[in-house]
Design an enzyme around this catalytic site. Structure first.
Site, PDB file in Angstrom:
ATOM      1  N   ASP A  29      60.182 -10.397  30.506  1.00  0.00           N
ATOM      2  CA  ASP A  29      59.489 -10.531  31.441  1.00  0.00           C
ATOM      3  C   ASP A  29      59.047 -11.943  31.849  1.00  0.00           C
ATOM      4  OD1 ASP A  29      57.094  -9.971  33.440  1.00  0.00           O
ATOM      5  OD2 ASP A  29      55.671 -10.751  31.735  1.00  0.00           O
ATOM      6  N   ASP A  37      56.401 -14.088  33.972  1.00  0.00           N
ATOM      7  CA  ASP A  37      55.008 -14.799  34.300  1.00  0.00           C
ATOM      8  C   ASP A  37      54.420 -14.460  33.087  1.00  0.00           C
ATOM      9  OD1 ASP A  37      52.852 -16.239  35.050  1.00  0.00           O
ATOM     10  OD2 ASP A  37      52.523 -15.272  37.070  1.00  0.00           O
TER      11      ASP A  37
END
Length: 313
Positions: A25, A27
């Protein structure tokens, strides 16, 4: 395909011994508030130099694959290209191209990244002109011109120039159940850098869905198992030899576990160790680490008991 539950344990160097690829991932894992998280670029550089495939999968529909790769490079993640990136915007575009090739025009709630990805697959986008409220909508008038004029509705996070007119028209178009209604993701919140978690793409989706009195036909972002299968196939991954690293149990971890990947939660984003321990089996990570930098430090220089060494990640 889901793996059996495991006892949550600290990440150790030995955990990478059977890993050929790492899916991350973005952020809350690589960056936060527009800045790279300390040590994360070095960790990615070490993983890539070790010969492992590194892939970035974000639920952000505000980013295209191109813009995400450019952002990562600017933040110090060297050598990243759009071929290394998947966003929920690109997933939405690929879904429509694959499942609804008849769609030529979509009404969108979202930022430029979503519009760019839809246009990449030959779908024209509508909605950017609808920036006002009820008065603007009343002045312009509104009538559903049919499926030829608007073939689909696609909704993701929009935080600039979003008014009632755009949400209302998206909802009105979505009332026609012959029209595909695509959600990029159902994320409830995101770390926006203003001191509190703020509403994310799921909030925009829920507004449109509630007004349309229907749920989206598909949610293409994490934790979609369909997206996980697509990533596995597109990059030739072996799930049992792939590590998914994220900061949310209910999206990142669940996404990885849905196809049998190993999973690690880092504590630099949304969820805490307490959240991980309380998560359902299908959302509970195998491993936990303070940060991606911690994973890189342990893997690159730690001993096999997980103690930090002096190796540089």
């Amino acid at each position: 395909l889901g793996r059996s539950p495991r006892i949550l344990e600290p990440f150790r160097a030995a955990h990478l011994d059977e890993i050929d690829a790492v899916v991350l991932d973005c952020d809350g894992v690589l960056f936060a508030h527009g800045a790279a998280l300390p040590g994360a670029p070095d960790a990615i550089a070490w993983l890539r130099s070790s010969g492992r495939r590194v892939i970035f999968v974000t639920n952000s529909a505000t980013q295209s694959r191109r813009s995400l790769s450019e952002k990562l490079q600017k933040l110090g993640y060297e050598g990243i290209t759009e071929a290394d990136c998947v966003t929920s915007a690109s997933a939405a575009a690929d879904y429509l191209k694959r499942q609804h090739p008849e769609v030529k025009t979509a009404y969108c709630v979202g930022e430029q990244g979503l519009l760019e990805e839809l246009q990449r697959v030959g779908i024209s986008t509508l909605g950017t002109e609808d920036t006002g409220g009820m008065q603007a909508l009343a002045d312009a008038g509104f009538e559903d011109a049919g499926l030829d004029a608007v073939g689909a509705v696609v909704v993701g996070l929009q935080f600039e120039a979003l008014g009632y007119a755009r949400l209302a028209k998206a909802s009105a178009y979505a009332r026609n159940r012959a029209r595909p209604f695509v959600a990029t993701n159902l994320d409830q919140s995101w770390p926006a850098g203003v001191g509190a978690l703020l509403p994310a793409g799921g909030a925009c989706v829920q507004f449109v869905a509630y007004g349309a009195e229907r749920e989206p036909d598909v949610t293409v972002g994490k934790p979609s198992e369909d997206l996980a299968r697509l990533v596995v196939a597109a990059y030739g991954l072996t799930p049992s030899r792939t590590l998914m690293v994220g900061d949310r149990c209910n999206t990142d971890v669940k996404f990885g576990r849905s196809v049998g990947m190993r999973t690690a939660l880092v504590l630099t984003g949304c969820h805490t160790e307490e959240d991980a321990r309380a998560a359902d089996d299908d959302s509970r990570p195998d491993y936990i680490a303070q940060s991606l930098a911690d994973i890189g430090r342990i893997a690159g220089g730690g001993d096999r008991n997980g103690h930090a060494g002096r190796g540089r990640a």
